[in-house]
Scaffold this motif. Structure first.
Motif, PDB file in Angstrom:
ATOM      1  N   ILE A  52       0.735  -1.379  -0.022  1.00 42.63           N
ATOM      2  CA  ILE A  52       0.094   0.102  -0.059  1.00 42.63           C
ATOM      3  C   ILE A  52       0.815   1.195   0.112  1.00 42.63           C
ATOM      4  O   ILE A  52       0.710   2.056  -0.584  1.00 42.63           O
ATOM      5  CB  ILE A  52      -1.015  -0.009   1.244  1.00 42.63           C
ATOM      6  N   ASP A  53       2.047   1.377   0.872  1.00 44.05           N
ATOM      7  CA  ASP A  53       2.849   2.407   0.889  1.00 44.05           C
ATOM      8  C   ASP A  53       3.543   2.508  -0.449  1.00 44.05           C
ATOM      9  O   ASP A  53       3.716   3.592  -0.980  1.00 44.05           O
ATOM     10  CB  ASP A  53       3.863   2.363   2.069  1.00 44.05           C
ATOM     11  N   ASP A  54       3.790   1.577  -1.121  1.00 46.21           N
ATOM     12  CA  ASP A  54       4.640   1.476  -2.279  1.00 46.21           C
ATOM     13  C   ASP A  54       3.641   2.107  -3.396  1.00 46.21           C
ATOM     14  O   ASP A  54       4.014   2.956  -4.177  1.00 46.21           O
ATOM     15  CB  ASP A  54       5.072   0.327  -2.885  1.00 46.21           C
ATOM     16  N   LEU A  55       2.223   1.790  -3.407  1.00 44.94           N
ATOM     17  CA  LEU A  55       1.410   2.286  -4.314  1.00 44.94           C
ATOM     18  C   LEU A  55       1.174   3.906  -4.125  1.00 44.94           C
ATOM     19  O   LEU A  55       1.145   4.742  -4.919  1.00 44.94           O
ATOM     20  CB  LEU A  55      -0.170   1.638  -4.134  1.00 44.94           C
ATOM     21  N   LYS A  56       0.920   4.121  -2.754  1.00 43.06           N
ATOM     22  CA  LYS A  56       0.877   5.600  -2.332  1.00 43.06           C
ATOM     23  C   LYS A  56       1.964   6.364  -2.733  1.00 43.06           C
ATOM     24  O   LYS A  56       1.745   7.647  -3.351  1.00 43.06           O
ATOM     25  CB  LYS A  56       0.556   5.858  -1.020  1.00 43.06           C
ATOM     26  N   SER A  57       3.232   5.838  -2.720  1.00 42.02           N
ATOM     27  CA  SER A  57       4.462   6.835  -3.035  1.00 42.02           C
ATOM     28  C   SER A  57       4.729   6.794  -4.798  1.00 42.02           C
ATOM     29  O   SER A  57       5.629   7.417  -5.050  1.00 42.02           O
ATOM     30  CB  SER A  57       5.613   6.238  -2.357  1.00 42.02           C
ATOM     31  N   GLY A  58       4.068   6.021  -5.402  1.00 43.77           N
ATOM     32  CA  GLY A  58       4.344   5.779  -6.769  1.00 43.77           C
ATOM     33  C   GLY A  58       5.384   4.941  -7.207  1.00 43.77           C
ATOM     34  O   GLY A  58       5.684   4.710  -8.274  1.00 43.77           O
ATOM     35  N   LYS A  59       5.927   4.183  -6.138  1.00 46.71           N
ATOM     36  CA  LYS A  59       6.927   3.261  -6.250  1.00 46.71           C
ATOM     37  C   LYS A  59       6.567   2.029  -7.075  1.00 46.71           C
ATOM     38  O   LYS A  59       7.076   1.556  -7.899  1.00 46.71           O
ATOM     39  CB  LYS A  59       7.481   2.738  -5.008  1.00 46.71           C
ATOM     40  N   THR A  60       5.214   1.847  -7.085  1.00 47.58           N
ATOM     41  CA  THR A  60       4.433   0.696  -7.793  1.00 47.58           C
ATOM     42  C   THR A  60       3.243   1.433  -8.455  1.00 47.58           C
ATOM     43  O   THR A  60       2.605   2.363  -7.816  1.00 47.58           O
ATOM     44  CB  THR A  60       4.256  -0.600  -7.076  1.00 47.58           C
ATOM     45  N   THR A  61       2.593   0.712  -9.424  1.00 47.15           N
ATOM     46  CA  THR A  61       1.478   0.843  -9.901  1.00 47.15           C
ATOM     47  C   THR A  61       0.298  -0.328  -9.894  1.00 47.15           C
ATOM     48  O   THR A  61       0.625  -1.512 -10.120  1.00 47.15           O
ATOM     49  CB  THR A  61       1.328   1.498 -11.332  1.00 47.15           C
ATOM     50  N   ALA A  62      -0.788   0.045  -9.812  1.00 46.76           N
ATOM     51  CA  ALA A  62      -1.944  -0.959  -9.909  1.00 46.76           C
ATOM     52  C   ALA A  62      -2.365  -1.220 -11.415  1.00 46.76           C
ATOM     53  O   ALA A  62      -2.168  -0.304 -12.250  1.00 46.76           O
ATOM     54  CB  ALA A  62      -3.116  -0.643  -9.239  1.00 46.76           C
ATOM     55  N   VAL A  63      -2.629  -2.426 -11.698  1.00 43.52           N
ATOM     56  CA  VAL A  63      -2.932  -3.073 -12.878  1.00 43.52           C
ATOM     57  C   VAL A  63      -4.441  -3.421 -12.758  1.00 43.52           C
ATOM     58  O   VAL A  63      -4.650  -4.358 -11.859  1.00 43.52           O
ATOM     59  CB  VAL A  63      -2.164  -3.953 -13.504  1.00 43.52           C
ATOM     60  N   SER A  64      -5.432  -2.858 -13.670  1.00 42.48           N
ATOM     61  CA  SER A  64      -6.733  -3.267 -13.519  1.00 42.48           C
ATOM     62  C   SER A  64      -7.008  -4.981 -13.921  1.00 42.48           C
ATOM     63  O   SER A  64      -6.131  -5.342 -14.614  1.00 42.48           O
ATOM     64  CB  SER A  64      -7.500  -2.534 -14.592  1.00 42.48           C
ATOM     65  N   LEU A  65      -7.908  -5.408 -13.280  1.00 44.41           N
ATOM     66  CA  LEU A  65      -8.209  -6.978 -13.730  1.00 44.41           C
ATOM     67  C   LEU A  65      -8.410  -7.024 -15.208  1.00 44.41           C
ATOM     68  O   LEU A  65      -8.055  -8.218 -15.938  1.00 44.41           O
ATOM     69  CB  LEU A  65      -9.220  -7.454 -12.945  1.00 44.41           C
ATOM     70  N   GLU A  66      -9.262  -5.746 -15.970  1.00 44.50           N
ATOM     71  CA  GLU A  66      -9.185  -6.126 -17.276  1.00 44.50           C
ATOM     72  C   GLU A  66      -8.181  -6.134 -17.933  1.00 44.50           C
ATOM     73  O   GLU A  66      -7.932  -7.090 -19.148  1.00 44.50           O
ATOM     74  CB  GLU A  66     -10.061  -4.961 -17.588  1.00 44.50           C
TER      75      GLU A  66
END
Length: 76
Positions: A52-66
């Motif tokens: 969650i911290d990595d997502l918030k900081s932009g270190k990683t990104t989420a990918v949609s299920l689609e």
């Protein structure tokens, strides 16, 4: 299938482990297995918090299920 491992513990910890095992009529192994199992639950929480911290900081990104399905060639 169980696999044997060797660990070294402080004498006081082994003594406490033996006392708990005797009181609870359990083996050292069963108590250590349970302790590790419970700690894995805590580690899961720590990993989730880090992600969650990595997502918030932009270190990683989420990918949609689609997008995952599309990359895998799965039609939905």
């Amino acid at each position: 299938m169980k696999q044997a491992i060797n660990i070294r513990l402080e004498k006081e910890m082994v003594k406490a482990l033996d006392e708990y095992a005797k009181e609870l009529e359990k083996t050292r192994t069963s108590l250590v297995e349970k302790a590790i199992e419970l700690y894995f639950d805590r580690l899961d929480e720590m990993v989730a918090d880090k992600r969650i911290d990595d997502l918030k900081s932009g270190k990683t990104t989420a990918v949609s299920l689609e997008e995952v399905f599309k990359k895998a060639g799965i039609d939905v």
